[in-house]
Motif scaffolding. Sequence first.
Motif, PDB file in Angstrom:
ATOM      1  N   UNK A   1     -12.341   4.528  -6.071  1.00 17.12           N
ATOM      2  CA  UNK A   1     -11.235   4.513  -5.123  1.00 17.12           C
ATOM      3  C   UNK A   1     -11.337   3.319  -4.181  1.00 17.12           C
ATOM      4  N   UNK A   2     -10.224   3.035  -3.524  1.00 15.16           N
ATOM      5  CA  UNK A   2     -10.193   1.923  -2.575  1.00 15.16           C
ATOM      6  C   UNK A   2     -11.161   2.168  -1.424  1.00 15.16           C
ATOM      7  N   UNK A   3     -11.275   3.412  -0.976  1.00 19.36           N
ATOM      8  CA  UNK A   3     -12.201   3.720   0.121  1.00 19.36           C
ATOM      9  C   UNK A   3     -13.643   3.441  -0.287  1.00 19.36           C
ATOM     10  N   UNK A   4     -14.011   3.812  -1.527  1.00 11.64           N
ATOM     11  CA  UNK A   4     -15.371   3.545  -2.002  1.00 11.64           C
ATOM     12  C   UNK A   4     -15.605   2.046  -2.155  1.00 11.64           C
ATOM     13  N   UNK A   5     -14.619   1.345  -2.723  1.00 15.47           N
ATOM     14  CA  UNK A   5     -14.755  -0.100  -2.896  1.00 15.47           C
ATOM     15  C   UNK A   5     -14.868  -0.804  -1.550  1.00 15.47           C
ATOM     16  N   UNK A   6     -14.161  -0.292  -0.537  1.00 11.62           N
ATOM     17  CA  UNK A   6     -14.241  -0.921   0.782  1.00 11.62           C
ATOM     18  C   UNK A   6     -15.645  -0.804   1.360  1.00 11.62           C
ATOM     19  N   UNK A   7     -16.306   0.321   1.112  1.00 12.91           N
ATOM     20  CA  UNK A   7     -17.673   0.467   1.607  1.00 12.91           C
ATOM     21  C   UNK A   7     -18.577  -0.606   1.002  1.00 12.91           C
ATOM     22  N   UNK A   8     -18.395  -0.881  -0.275  1.00 12.10           N
ATOM     23  CA  UNK A   8     -19.180  -1.930  -0.921  1.00 12.10           C
ATOM     24  C   UNK A   8     -18.796  -3.307  -0.383  1.00 12.10           C
ATOM     25  N   UNK A   9     -17.503  -3.541  -0.188  1.00 14.82           N
ATOM     26  CA  UNK A   9     -17.053  -4.805   0.389  1.00 14.82           C
ATOM     27  C   UNK A   9     -17.562  -4.979   1.812  1.00 14.82           C
ATOM     28  N   UNK A  10     -17.612  -3.896   2.573  1.00 17.60           N
ATOM     29  CA  UNK A  10     -18.126  -3.987   3.936  1.00 17.60           C
ATOM     30  C   UNK A  10     -19.602  -4.360   3.922  1.00 17.60           C
ATOM     31  N   UNK A  11     -20.335  -3.873   2.929  1.00 12.46           N
ATOM     32  CA  UNK A  11     -21.744  -4.251   2.817  1.00 12.46           C
ATOM     33  C   UNK A  11     -21.873  -5.753   2.579  1.00 12.46           C
ATOM     34  N   UNK A  12     -21.016  -6.313   1.718  1.00 16.94           N
ATOM     35  CA  UNK A  12     -21.037  -7.762   1.488  1.00 16.94           C
ATOM     36  C   UNK A  12     -20.699  -8.516   2.770  1.00 16.94           C
ATOM     37  N   UNK A  13     -19.650  -8.061   3.475  1.00 16.94           N
ATOM     38  CA  UNK A  13     -19.257  -8.723   4.722  1.00 16.94           C
ATOM     39  C   UNK A  13     -20.373  -8.646   5.755  1.00 16.94           C
ATOM     40  N   UNK A  14     -21.043  -7.497   5.840  1.00 16.91           N
ATOM     41  CA  UNK A  14     -22.143  -7.343   6.794  1.00 16.91           C
ATOM     42  C   UNK A  14     -23.318  -8.245   6.431  1.00 16.91           C
ATOM     43  N   UNK A  15     -23.544  -8.450   5.125  1.00 17.42           N
ATOM     44  CA  UNK A  15     -24.603  -9.375   4.697  1.00 17.42           C
ATOM     45  C   UNK A  15     -24.317 -10.773   5.210  1.00 17.42           C
ATOM     46  N   UNK A  16     -23.088 -11.241   5.039  1.00 16.50           N
ATOM     47  CA  UNK A  16     -22.725 -12.566   5.530  1.00 16.50           C
ATOM     48  C   UNK A  16     -22.763 -12.622   7.060  1.00 16.50           C
ATOM     49  N   UNK A  17     -22.222 -11.612   7.710  1.00 18.05           N
ATOM     50  CA  UNK A  17     -22.175 -11.615   9.174  1.00 18.05           C
ATOM     51  C   UNK A  17     -23.582 -11.636   9.763  1.00 18.05           C
ATOM     52  N   UNK A  18     -24.478 -10.842   9.195  1.00 16.81           N
ATOM     53  CA  UNK A  18     -25.853 -10.828   9.686  1.00 16.81           C
ATOM     54  C   UNK A  18     -26.534 -12.169   9.449  1.00 16.81           C
ATOM     55  N   UNK A  19     -26.340 -12.727   8.246  1.00 18.89           N
ATOM     56  CA  UNK A  19     -26.977 -14.001   7.916  1.00 18.89           C
ATOM     57  C   UNK A  19     -26.494 -15.118   8.830  1.00 18.89           C
TER      58      UNK A  19
END
Length: 371
Positions: free
Chosen positions: A317-335
């Motif tokens: 679902x889009x909600x599940x995919x967003x959680x994975x996308x948020x993890x990618x965004x958080x990886x970049x934001x933290x880095x």
Amino acid sequence: MPSPTPAFRAAIIGSGGIAHAHAQALTDLPDRVRLVAIAEIDPSRASAFSQRFSVPRVYSTAESLFANEELDLVHICTPPQTHAPLAMAALRAGVPALVEKPTALSLAEMDRLAAVQAETGTPVLTVFQHRYGAAALRLRRLLRAGTLGRPLTATCETLWYRTDDYFDVPWRGRWDVEGGGPTMGHGIHQFDLLLSVLGPWSHVSAFADRLARPTDTEDVSVALARFESGALATIINSVVSPRETSRLRFDFEHATVELEHLYGYREKHWRFTPAPGHEQLADLWTAVDGADVESGHRLQIEAILDALGNDAEPGVSLAEARRTMEFAAATYASAFRGRPIAAGELSGDDPFTRSMDGGAVPWAPVKEALA
């Protein structure tokens, strides 16, 4: 007696390499679904694709496809920057969309997709096929049942190799059209599988850098994640690793479960090690039901057809995919910000909701660096 007409009608937009995997999966399910059309802007590629997979109708645009076909599912297999706009067009045409990763280029774009999904009542699904291999299903089932005990630690490694020439394709290695480097385009399949097992994450602390490849994006990222369960995990995504592998390891209270493969797994790629005193769990792990099918597109498509046929919510679902996308965004934001990022922190007008680079990439663009 003639065979019954398949219940579902599918089309594909785009005819690049990944579209062939989708078409083959559909072709392998002739009793359940029929590939009735393709949309492709390049006439020669469209012709070759339609001949190879016996697709009866070819369209030059998605608009003409939706105007002329009654579809149950459309597979979006185009370059990443087109995914969200094409998915929105599909939803407005009343057609569920199965989108190759990444679903969108940013969290903001994901949220716009969610708004159209809510408006139309038609779902957007993301291709994360590794969730559907038999061993991954079994692992999640045993974990939910409490058989393995609490998750404690995990590692997730996507160690791949791409030459400089790989980035000659115009949309590769650019934040504005691919969304990111191996974090978005390569490792996302493995850490999506990790997230599907460990559940919601709470914090990410990461590094990302461009170490070797002629690209605007990173070619390596490394993250440490804490999960709501208390589990800790390390995640590495690389396109500079000559001995390629995709590797996952989960350490639970009562067992270690490991996976090592490259682009798709079978039972032989998994290893189960019970903790002392829990040796009986090995019998539960080796109790395999059904055929040993590689974790490819076919398994997820079958699950989607099952759900559509039973008026259930198909995955992913889009909600599940967003959680994975948020993890990618958080990886970049933290880095790029140099500090941990909490789940839910990236919201509103935060630059990292509008683009994965957040306007904060610490290295110069390639053209300047090579000048």
